[in-house]
Design a protein around this motif. Structure first.
Motif, mmCIF file in Angstrom:
data_model
loop_
_atom_site.group_PDB
_atom_site.id
_atom_site.type_symbol
_atom_site.label_atom_id
_atom_site.label_comp_id
_atom_site.label_asym_id
_atom_site.label_seq_id
_atom_site.Cartn_x
_atom_site.Cartn_y
_atom_site.Cartn_z
ATOM 1 N N ARG A 84 -9.859 1.584 -7.405
ATOM 2 C CA ARG A 84 -8.850 1.222 -6.123
ATOM 3 C C ARG A 84 -7.859 0.173 -6.943
ATOM 4 O O ARG A 84 -6.859 -0.109 -5.929
ATOM 5 C CB ARG A 84 -9.780 0.466 -5.180
ATOM 6 C CG ARG A 84 -10.935 1.601 -4.523
ATOM 7 C CD ARG A 84 -11.558 0.814 -3.341
ATOM 8 N NE ARG A 84 -12.473 -0.246 -3.693
ATOM 9 C CZ ARG A 84 -13.540 0.056 -4.028
ATOM 10 N NH1 ARG A 84 -14.328 1.386 -4.000
ATOM 11 N NH2 ARG A 84 -14.434 -0.887 -4.135
ATOM 12 N N ILE A 85 -8.167 -0.813 -7.565
ATOM 13 C CA ILE A 85 -7.295 -1.705 -8.124
ATOM 14 C C ILE A 85 -6.041 -0.860 -8.654
ATOM 15 O O ILE A 85 -5.055 -1.355 -8.803
ATOM 16 C CB ILE A 85 -7.885 -2.668 -9.212
ATOM 17 C CG1 ILE A 85 -8.872 -3.342 -8.468
ATOM 18 C CG2 ILE A 85 -6.959 -3.316 -9.861
ATOM 19 C CD1 ILE A 85 -10.002 -4.123 -9.421
ATOM 20 N N LYS A 86 -6.491 0.167 -9.508
ATOM 21 C CA LYS A 86 -5.256 0.730 -10.156
ATOM 22 C C LYS A 86 -4.239 1.787 -9.051
ATOM 23 O O LYS A 86 -3.320 2.192 -9.311
ATOM 24 C CB LYS A 86 -5.805 1.801 -11.091
ATOM 25 C CG LYS A 86 -6.525 0.895 -12.339
ATOM 26 C CD LYS A 86 -6.764 2.025 -13.500
ATOM 27 C CE LYS A 86 -7.763 3.185 -13.209
ATOM 28 N NZ LYS A 86 -8.052 3.830 -14.452
ATOM 29 N N GLN A 87 -4.853 1.981 -7.987
ATOM 30 C CA GLN A 87 -4.278 2.897 -7.133
ATOM 31 C C GLN A 87 -3.223 1.905 -6.487
ATOM 32 O O GLN A 87 -3.081 1.055 -5.917
ATOM 33 C CB GLN A 87 -5.134 3.294 -5.867
ATOM 34 C CG GLN A 87 -4.856 4.277 -4.834
ATOM 35 C CD GLN A 87 -5.639 4.642 -3.638
ATOM 36 O OE1 GLN A 87 -6.024 3.565 -2.894
ATOM 37 N NE2 GLN A 87 -5.927 5.785 -3.574
ATOM 38 N N PRO A 88 -1.934 2.559 -6.523
ATOM 39 C CA PRO A 88 -0.553 2.050 -5.889
ATOM 40 C C PRO A 88 -0.653 1.713 -4.488
ATOM 41 O O PRO A 88 -1.220 2.457 -3.817
ATOM 42 C CB PRO A 88 0.650 2.944 -6.177
ATOM 43 C CG PRO A 88 -0.091 3.812 -7.360
ATOM 44 C CD PRO A 88 -1.524 3.989 -7.064
ATOM 45 N N THR A 89 -0.156 0.313 -3.935
ATOM 46 C CA THR A 89 -0.048 -0.025 -2.632
ATOM 47 C C THR A 89 0.541 1.371 -1.850
ATOM 48 O O THR A 89 1.574 1.724 -2.135
ATOM 49 C CB THR A 89 0.720 -1.145 -2.578
ATOM 50 O OG1 THR A 89 -0.008 -2.243 -3.394
ATOM 51 C CG2 THR A 89 0.647 -1.635 -1.049
ATOM 52 N N GLY A 90 0.245 1.343 -0.649
ATOM 53 C CA GLY A 90 0.480 2.633 0.000
ATOM 54 C C GLY A 90 0.106 3.946 -0.057
ATOM 55 O O GLY A 90 0.078 4.705 0.999
ATOM 56 N N VAL A 91 -0.690 4.170 -1.040
ATOM 57 C CA VAL A 91 -1.310 5.608 -1.505
ATOM 58 C C VAL A 91 -2.567 5.563 -0.658
ATOM 59 O O VAL A 91 -3.620 5.080 -1.011
ATOM 60 C CB VAL A 91 -1.754 5.965 -2.806
ATOM 61 C CG1 VAL A 91 -2.125 7.327 -3.200
ATOM 62 C CG2 VAL A 91 -0.284 5.775 -3.683
#
Length: 311
Positions: A84-91
């Motif tokens: 979740r931390i690595k997931q880009p914002t908005g995805v």
């Protein structure tokens, strides 16, 4: 002196997860694309870090220790958090999300609003969970929004609580609701009669504040005769059908029950402002893509219901 243990990084966490899932060094090596000696070395490192054998020999192969099973649950949680931390914002993908959404709302909305939200989630986010928390005077929903225990809150207030992000959902006309057997169904309501007759009222769901109805009456120097108070809006119709009580509420709520039961809706003799419903959320989740999506779902339902009232 305690020996210093090496840090546990994401790579080792992933190895720990696969080892405990496969319960086999050779199968885990194949799945991770590593050599068996390299994976055996990683297992030795994990044993040193955790102070536990993690996997031990059993009759038919390797089995996880009790601590190993506990570590697997921790590894799953930690890796999910890292993802979740690595997931880009908005995805955010509603179709695949496993997110557990927490929504606070008074049970006033049970009949018409919440079922529509549930329908959207089941259709567009079938793997997501939705937990609806009842909002009442004993529940500190502001603290729950701040801590993340709630994602959003729906409600109506004479004055919305400060220091929260807020969007307006819909306005609802204030009307009076009575059982059709009540003589007032044919006589109607004057202001004098309204203030004198026995009223049914809900407990306010905001501690130490008057309800929307009584708050407005107080600003006009008026006070109604509340004869009975109930904790749940689902009890309203049954009470009205068996008594001479009147219930002041929004037209949406009244119309829902009038469709199925001998309930009469009367215009209010008091010039109430519209019953305005808001969506509240905290700064901590303002940009979170999954909560943005949930807020949009709630707004879609509000727009649809508002159109049904005015159409």
């Amino acid at each position: 002196m305690q020996r210093h243990r090496e840090p546990l990084d994401a790579h080792l966490l992933r190895i720990l997860q696969i080892l405990l899932t496969e319960q086999s060094v050779s199968r885990a090596a194949i799945k991770l694309g590593l050599s068996q000696p390299a994976l055996s070395n990683s297992l030795r490192r994990l044993r040193d870090i955790t102070g536990d054998p993690i996997l031990v020999r059993g009759k038919t192969g390797m089995v996880a220790t009790e601590r190993g099973l506990e570590l697997l649950a921790h590894a799953n949680d930690a890796l999910a958090a890292i993802d979740r931390i690595k997931q880009p914002t908005g995805v955010f993908s509603p179709a695949t999300t496993l997110r557990e959404f927490h929504l606070g709302a008074p049970d006033y909305l049970d009949a018409m609003f919440l079922p529509n939200i549930a329908e959207i989630l089941r259709r567009e986010a079938p793997h997501a969970k939705l937990i609806v928390h009842p909002i009442n005077a004993d529940f500190d929903y502001v603290a729950a929004l701040e801590s993340g225990a709630l994602d959003v809150v729906i409600g109506n207030w004479l004055e919305p609580p400060p220091h929260m992000h807020m969007s307006r959902l819909f306005d609802d006309e204030v009307v009076c609701m009575i059982g059709s057997q009540n003589p007032l169904a044919t006589r109607g309501l004057t202001l004098k009669r309204y203030l004198e007759i026995p009223h049914l009222a809900p407990f306010p769901y905001v501690s130490r504040r008057q309800s929307f109805i009584d708050g407005h009456l107080a600003t006009q120097g008026l006070r109604r005769n509340i004869q009975m108070t109930i904790p749940y809006f689902g009890q309203v119709a049954g009470m009205l059908l068996r008594t001479d009580l009147v219930f002041t509420t929004g037209r949406q709520f009244a119309q829902h029950y009038a469709r199925y039961l001998p309930i009469t809706i009367l215009p209010s003799p008091v010039d109430f402002p519209p019953m305005r419903f808001y969506l509240l959320w905290h700064q901590r989740s303002h940009s979170a893509s999954e909560v943005v999506w949930l807020r949009r779902c709630v707004s879609r339902v509000a727009t649809m219901l508002q159109a049904s009232l005015t159409g």
